[in-house]
Design a protein around this motif. Structure first.
Motif, PDB file in Angstrom:
ATOM      1  N   LEU A 170      37.478  41.021  44.373  1.00  0.00           N
ATOM      2  CA  LEU A 170      37.845  39.767  45.028  1.00  0.00           C
ATOM      3  C   LEU A 170      38.414  38.723  44.067  1.00  0.00           C
ATOM      4  CD1 LEU A 170      34.684  39.367  47.305  1.00  0.00           C
ATOM      5  CD2 LEU A 170      36.976  40.014  48.083  1.00  0.00           C
ATOM      6  N   TYR A 171      37.775  38.555  42.931  1.00  0.00           N
ATOM      7  CA  TYR A 171      38.126  37.447  42.030  1.00  0.00           C
ATOM      8  C   TYR A 171      39.617  37.365  41.676  1.00  0.00           C
ATOM      9  CZ  TYR A 171      33.587  35.347  40.922  1.00  0.00           C
ATOM     10  OH  TYR A 171      32.401  34.638  40.986  1.00  0.00           O
ATOM     11  N   PRO A 172      40.279  38.471  41.265  1.00  0.00           N
ATOM     12  CA  PRO A 172      41.688  38.354  40.864  1.00  0.00           C
ATOM     13  C   PRO A 172      42.600  37.813  41.963  1.00  0.00           C
ATOM     14  CG  PRO A 172      40.771  40.438  40.121  1.00  0.00           C
ATOM     15  CD  PRO A 172      39.764  39.836  41.040  1.00  0.00           C
ATOM     16  N   ALA A 173      42.259  38.103  43.238  1.00  0.00           N
ATOM     17  CA  ALA A 173      43.108  37.667  44.349  1.00  0.00           C
ATOM     18  C   ALA A 173      43.077  36.166  44.553  1.00  0.00           C
ATOM     19  CB  ALA A 173      42.695  38.381  45.636  1.00  0.00           C
ATOM     20  N   LEU A 174      42.079  35.489  44.001  1.00  0.00           N
ATOM     21  CA  LEU A 174      41.993  34.037  44.145  1.00  0.00           C
ATOM     22  C   LEU A 174      43.161  33.324  43.471  1.00  0.00           C
ATOM     23  CD1 LEU A 174      38.185  33.561  43.420  1.00  0.00           C
ATOM     24  CD2 LEU A 174      39.302  33.162  45.623  1.00  0.00           C
ATOM     25  N   ASP A 175      43.789  33.977  42.505  1.00  0.00           N
ATOM     26  CA  ASP A 175      44.828  33.322  41.701  1.00  0.00           C
ATOM     27  C   ASP A 175      46.174  33.196  42.408  1.00  0.00           C
ATOM     28  OD1 ASP A 175      43.061  32.996  39.603  1.00  0.00           O
ATOM     29  OD2 ASP A 175      43.568  34.930  38.702  1.00  0.00           O
ATOM     30  N   ASP A 176      46.446  34.060  43.384  1.00  0.00           N
ATOM     31  CA  ASP A 176      47.793  34.021  43.986  1.00  0.00           C
ATOM     32  C   ASP A 176      47.780  34.157  45.506  1.00  0.00           C
ATOM     33  OD1 ASP A 176      46.992  36.634  44.156  1.00  0.00           O
ATOM     34  OD2 ASP A 176      48.773  37.488  43.202  1.00  0.00           O
ATOM     35  N   CYS A 177      46.692  33.802  46.137  1.00  0.00           N
ATOM     36  CA  CYS A 177      46.613  33.868  47.600  1.00  0.00           C
ATOM     37  C   CYS A 177      46.918  32.490  48.189  1.00  0.00           C
ATOM     38  CB  CYS A 177      45.224  34.328  48.038  1.00  0.00           C
ATOM     39  SG  CYS A 177      43.892  33.207  47.533  1.00  0.00           S
ATOM     40  N   ASN A 178      47.215  32.465  49.496  1.00  0.00           N
ATOM     41  CA  ASN A 178      47.398  31.171  50.143  1.00  0.00           C
ATOM     42  C   ASN A 178      46.038  30.556  50.481  1.00  0.00           C
ATOM     43  OD1 ASN A 178      46.526  31.984  52.848  1.00  0.00           O
ATOM     44  ND2 ASN A 178      48.466  33.098  52.998  1.00  0.00           N
ATOM     45  N   SER A 226      47.793  21.548  47.252  1.00  0.00           N
ATOM     46  CA  SER A 226      48.433  20.421  47.935  1.00  0.00           C
ATOM     47  C   SER A 226      49.800  20.766  48.505  1.00  0.00           C
ATOM     48  CB  SER A 226      48.548  19.227  46.982  1.00  0.00           C
ATOM     49  OG  SER A 226      49.250  19.589  45.800  1.00  0.00           O
ATOM     50  N   ASP A 227      50.465  21.783  47.963  1.00  0.00           N
ATOM     51  CA  ASP A 227      51.781  22.186  48.470  1.00  0.00           C
ATOM     52  C   ASP A 227      51.708  23.407  49.387  1.00  0.00           C
ATOM     53  OD1 ASP A 227      53.164  20.161  47.148  1.00  0.00           O
ATOM     54  OD2 ASP A 227      53.325  21.345  45.302  1.00  0.00           O
ATOM     55  N   ASP A 228      50.505  23.894  49.652  1.00  0.00           N
ATOM     56  CA  ASP A 228      50.338  25.095  50.468  1.00  0.00           C
ATOM     57  C   ASP A 228      50.441  24.729  51.951  1.00  0.00           C
ATOM     58  OD1 ASP A 228      49.024  28.099  50.367  1.00  0.00           O
ATOM     59  OD2 ASP A 228      48.340  26.961  52.104  1.00  0.00           O
ATOM     60  N   ALA A 229      51.256  25.493  52.696  1.00  0.00           N
ATOM     61  CA  ALA A 229      51.486  25.191  54.114  1.00  0.00           C
ATOM     62  C   ALA A 229      50.198  25.293  54.926  1.00  0.00           C
ATOM     63  CB  ALA A 229      52.540  26.137  54.683  1.00  0.00           C
ATOM     64  N   TYR A 230      49.373  26.294  54.638  1.00  0.00           N
ATOM     65  CA  TYR A 230      48.125  26.461  55.382  1.00  0.00           C
ATOM     66  C   TYR A 230      47.145  25.317  55.062  1.00  0.00           C
ATOM     67  CZ  TYR A 230      49.624  31.173  56.631  1.00  0.00           C
ATOM     68  OH  TYR A 230      50.325  32.239  57.150  1.00  0.00           O
ATOM     69  N   TYR A 231      47.143  24.881  53.806  1.00  0.00           N
ATOM     70  CA  TYR A 231      46.277  23.763  53.411  1.00  0.00           C
ATOM     71  C   TYR A 231      46.665  22.510  54.222  1.00  0.00           C
ATOM     72  CZ  TYR A 231      44.067  20.221  50.460  1.00  0.00           C
ATOM     73  OH  TYR A 231      43.309  19.168  50.010  1.00  0.00           O
ATOM     74  N   LEU A 273      45.609  22.996  57.936  1.00  0.00           N
ATOM     75  CA  LEU A 273      44.166  22.915  58.156  1.00  0.00           C
ATOM     76  C   LEU A 273      43.629  21.522  57.878  1.00  0.00           C
ATOM     77  CD1 LEU A 273      43.110  26.361  56.613  1.00  0.00           C
ATOM     78  CD2 LEU A 273      43.075  25.714  59.028  1.00  0.00           C
ATOM     79  N   LYS A 274      44.249  20.799  56.973  1.00  0.00           N
ATOM     80  CA  LYS A 274      43.785  19.447  56.652  1.00  0.00           C
ATOM     81  C   LYS A 274      44.458  18.388  57.519  1.00  0.00           C
ATOM     82  CE  LYS A 274      41.106  20.690  53.240  1.00  0.00           C
ATOM     83  NZ  LYS A 274      39.641  20.532  53.307  1.00  0.00           N
ATOM     84  N   GLY A 275      45.376  18.816  58.399  1.00  0.00           N
ATOM     85  CA  GLY A 275      46.055  17.885  59.279  1.00  0.00           C
ATOM     86  C   GLY A 275      47.025  16.982  58.573  1.00  0.00           C
ATOM     87  N   LEU A 276      47.624  17.492  57.484  1.00  0.00           N
ATOM     88  CA  LEU A 276      48.567  16.676  56.702  1.00  0.00           C
ATOM     89  C   LEU A 276      49.996  16.846  57.211  1.00  0.00           C
ATOM     90  CD1 LEU A 276      47.134  17.407  53.142  1.00  0.00           C
ATOM     91  CD2 LEU A 276      46.671  15.464  54.634  1.00  0.00           C
TER      92      LEU A 276
END
Length: 271
Positions: free
Chosen positions: A226-234, A260-265, A268-271
């Motif tokens: 799991l850990y390595p995938a944290l670096d390049d996932c959305n 901050s530039d992630d579309a899903y972020y 989900l944050k309503g930005l």
């Protein structure tokens, strides 16, 4: 034996009941709550179209499970669906659930009636043809609704179903692997399940699902996957992977990455 349209008979009775009680001042919710009582009342009233017999009495006299199965198949041909009283009688007559499972297994029941029969077996706590359901997960031409229901039932009986699923893994494609993994993640731990979950996650197909299955399975060794995938996932994937890491006893810093530039972020944050 021809099967009367019991749903139509009850519908007629219900309409007459509503007319007779139109001035009782009941709300639609109260009327809905009263439906089981009205149905039980109707089931014990003589019906002219049944030669004066009650609907409940019509089924009570049937002692042969084969006759009940034949009535179920007939209801499927007419498109009426199984009457609740028929299902109740199936629960009472010994051997009926065995015949239902056998009919699913040998293909005697098909189409919409097949899904209904699977659900009846669930309702009656009957023994399912798990080997047949397992094969459906990787067979072409299986109705998607039936495949999904089979996966749900297999998951509920994961320990018993696992031996039928392991031989299917090697030839399964990624989509089929997801279904197999959903079931096996609920089964007792096995190295074949470990390798399947690892394969599924490393394929990068449906990372949130794969991560949630790893969390459900609970093998701490998979933290290293799991850990390595944290670096390049959305961000959406990050949430599920982080949850899985934490479920397996690991930790992920709250500020691990800037999304901050992630579309899903933003979504989900309503930005």
């Amino acid at each position: 034996m021809g099967l009367p349209d019991f749903d139509k008979l009850f519908e007629t009775y219900l309409k007459n009941w509503y007319r007779a009680h139109a001035d009782d001042g009941m709300t639609p919710e109260e009327l809905e709550d009263k439906l089981p009582e009205i149905y039980a009342e109707w089931a014990e009233r003589p019906e002219a179209l049944l030669s004066g017999e009650t609907p409940a009495g019509y089924f009570a006299k049937i002692q042969d499970p084969g006759t009940l199965l034949a009535l179920l198949i007939e209801s499927g041909r007419t498109g009426e669906g199984a009457c609740a009283l028929l299902i109740d009688r199936m629960a009472e007559v010994e051997g009926t659930t065995v015949l239902l499972a056998r009919a699913i297994e040998d293909g005697s029941i098909r189409g919409e009636l097949l899904t209904e029969t699977m659900n009846i077996l669930v309702e009656l706590s009957g023994k399912h043809p798990l080997k047949t359901y397992a094969a459906w997960l990787v067979e072409d031409g299986v109705d998607e609704g039936q495949r999904e229901l089979a996966a749900e039932i297999l998951t509920d009986h994961a320990a018993e179903a696992a031996p039928f699923l392991f031989p299917l893994i090697e030839a399964a494609d990624d989509e089929q692997c997801e279904l197999l993994a959903q079931v096996l993640a609920a089964a007792p731990k096995d190295e074949r399940t470990y390798r399947l979950l690892e394969r599924l996650f490393l394929s990068r197909r449906g990372l949130p699902l794969a991560a949630s299955l790893i969390a459900k399975y609970g093998d701490e060794r998979l933290v290293g996957v799991l850990y390595p995938a944290l670096d390049d996932c959305n961000y959406m994937e990050f949430i599920e992977i982080r949850n899985a890491v934490e479920a397996l006893g690991g930790t992920v810093d709250e500020d691990y990455r800037d999304f901050s530039d992630d579309a899903y972020y933003k979504l989900l944050k309503g930005l």
